[in-house]
Structures are given as structure tokens and as C-alpha cells.
Write a protein that holds these residues in place. Structure first.
Motif, short mmCIF file in Angstrom:
data_model
loop_
_atom_site.label_atom_id
_atom_site.label_comp_id
_atom_site.label_asym_id
_atom_site.label_seq_id
_atom_site.Cartn_x
_atom_site.Cartn_y
_atom_site.Cartn_z
N THR A 1 4.08 -1.61 4.99
CA THR A 1 3.41 -1.61 3.68
C THR A 1 3.39 -3.09 2.89
O THR A 1 4.36 -3.70 3.50
CB THR A 1 3.85 -0.63 2.58
N ARG B 1 -3.85 5.14 1.54
CA ARG B 1 -2.54 5.55 1.03
C ARG B 1 -2.47 7.25 1.35
O ARG B 1 -1.30 7.58 1.78
CB ARG B 1 -2.71 5.51 -0.81
N ARG C 1 1.03 -0.97 -1.91
CA ARG C 1 -0.32 -0.28 -2.33
C ARG C 1 -1.15 -0.31 -0.67
O ARG C 1 -2.04 0.39 -0.70
CB ARG C 1 -1.21 -1.02 -3.33
#
Length: 89
Positions: free
Chosen positions: A29, A54, A35
Motif C-alpha cells: 500500500t 480497497r 489508500r
């Protein structure tokens, strides 16, 4: 799992490894916002970055947790579960 691993993405800069998904596949990530998620496939020449939503990243970690629980790898399960809780909840 106590060692922090980073990799440099050509466009997004440093990525932080959440966990190893499978042989030669890891979930990363973005370092600060967490995000954007990437499945990174380690190849002999260069890593292959596959962007994930996600939800897709969450599902990959849930599947990893199921495998660890099924194999009785409780120490690793607890570490990955803590990362899962911190990242997705």
C-alpha cells in the motif's frame, strides 16, 4: 513479519508491504495514506505492479488469514490479523 519492507513504485513512490500473499506475490500500500493498494509479483527482471481496489486488497488479506488459520500458523495469523484490523477497520 516484524521487519518492515518497502518497494519503490515508478509513479507513486514508496510502498509499504502489508503481507505476503503467496509465493512471489505480496500486498503493498502507499506509505502515508494507505489508500492505494498493489499486488506485487516478484519476477526475475523487475516487479510487476497490479493495482487493486480497497475491496480486492481486503479480500486478499481475508483469504490469507483463512489459509493461516487453516494451517494452524497462529503467530503469523495474529500478526496479519493485526495489520488487517489497522488497515481496513
Amino acid at each position: 513479519m516484524s521487519t518492515e519492507i518497502y518497494i519503490n513504485h515508478p509513479n507513486f513512490g514508496l510502498l509499504y508491504r502489508l503481507c505476503v500473499i503467496d509465493k512471489n506475490e505480496e500486498l503493498f500500500t502507499t506509505l502515508y495514506a494507505q489508500r492505494l493498494f498493489f499486488k506485487v509479483v516478484i519476477q526475475s527482471q523487475s516487479p510487476l505492479f497490479e493495482p487493486l481496489s480497497r475491496t480486492e486488497a481486503r479480500i486478499l488479506m481475508e483469504n490469507k488469514l483463512r489459509r493461516l488459520r487453516g494451517n494452524g500458523e497462529w503467530q503469523t495469523y495474529q500478526e496479519v490479523n493485526q495489520l488487517y484490523q489497522n488497515t481496513f477497520q
